[in-house]
Design an enzyme around this catalytic site. Sequence first.
Site, PDB file in Angstrom:
ATOM      1  N   HIS A  87      -0.484  -1.418  -4.416  1.00  0.00           N
ATOM      2  CA  HIS A  87      -1.855  -1.091  -4.796  1.00  0.00           C
ATOM      3  C   HIS A  87      -2.475  -2.224  -5.605  1.00  0.00           C
ATOM      4  CE1 HIS A  87      -5.203   1.291  -6.449  1.00  0.00           C
ATOM      5  NE2 HIS A  87      -4.835   0.844  -7.636  1.00  0.00           N
ATOM      6  N   HIS A  92      -6.313  -4.506  -5.741  1.00  0.00           N
ATOM      7  CA  HIS A  92      -7.119  -5.061  -6.831  1.00  0.00           C
ATOM      8  C   HIS A  92      -7.269  -6.574  -6.808  1.00  0.00           C
ATOM      9  CE1 HIS A  92      -8.028  -1.542  -9.246  1.00  0.00           C
ATOM     10  NE2 HIS A  92      -6.785  -1.114  -9.113  1.00  0.00           N
ATOM     11  N   GLU A 132     -11.858   1.637  -8.028  1.00  0.00           N
ATOM     12  CA  GLU A 132     -10.730   2.260  -7.339  1.00  0.00           C
ATOM     13  C   GLU A 132     -11.082   2.771  -5.946  1.00  0.00           C
ATOM     14  OE1 GLU A 132      -7.637   2.305  -7.931  1.00  0.00           O
ATOM     15  OE2 GLU A 132      -7.527   1.681 -10.027  1.00  0.00           O
ATOM     16  N   SER A 151      -5.590  -0.437  -0.446  1.00  0.00           N
ATOM     17  CA  SER A 151      -4.128  -0.517  -0.481  1.00  0.00           C
ATOM     18  C   SER A 151      -3.449   0.614   0.269  1.00  0.00           C
ATOM     19  CB  SER A 151      -3.644  -0.525  -1.936  1.00  0.00           C
ATOM     20  OG  SER A 151      -4.059   0.656  -2.614  1.00  0.00           O
TER      21      SER A 151
END
Length: 289
Positions: A87, A92, A132, A151
């Site tokens: 993730h 990110h 997110e 992700s």
Amino acid sequence: EKWACRKYREMLPQMEKYCGYAVNNIPQLPDISDFLQQRTGFTLRPISGLLSARDFLNALAFRVFYSTQYIRHHGNPFYTPEPDICHELLGHVPLFANPAFADFSQEIGLASLAATDEDVAKLAAVYWFTVEFGLLWEGEDVKAFGAGVLSSFGEMEWACSTSPSQECRDMGSMKDQLKPVLRPLDPWEAAKQDYPITTYQPVMFVANSLEDAESRIAQFCDSLTRPFFPQYDPLTQTIRVTKAIQRAERHSTVELQSQKQMQYFEKTAPAKHNTSTADESCTVADGFA
């Protein structure tokens, strides 16, 4: 290629060239952190578990991103309810190398330094629905820029496909909802929107662009009542404030976050008997890591 936003796709070759992203190599956090610092001033700091919303958001003010190091269970490689290293590095990191994305991420962090517990909860929700689980328009297509979507194969199909498959919906515990409800990005609405952290998102917000998201979030942060306005000095990597302040007694926001999740599931429990929300389509985004 199919569901990620253009600016995310533009950064992937840079990650391969400078950060060791390859099928036969494991990228190392120090190499990635050095690359990000040269691009936008952000750095990665390893952490072994989850943080409270205040601690996590405060770090963003200093252009520091706390990165987990564990990896999701092999039993379900397509989705994880907790942020793992996949993730962090796939979701990110590429966009933290984009100036617009880095700026509005820090904007949320700066606002959190002077925020009440209630406003931290609002900022956490705005972060959730943008950094997110944010989406944006590219032409007539919905693309992902939120790390939680980028992700996860399942999250990408759920968020961006016009007709998510049954397998996709089952994987994210959304068998009774055909697709997410998409709303134009409005941080004031996102701040009040309840959300689950262990399933796909039933409601998501769509910006016109990363720059549009940055502008709207800056306006939202400016609208919060704050006793002082922190300013970040990139040379010393410290925060300056506009007046003398005294540190308030520290209170954990973990309990507040837990209560919000309990309230969410209490509100949505009766809705499980509904068959779908197909008519509520688009009319036009840790736990924190």
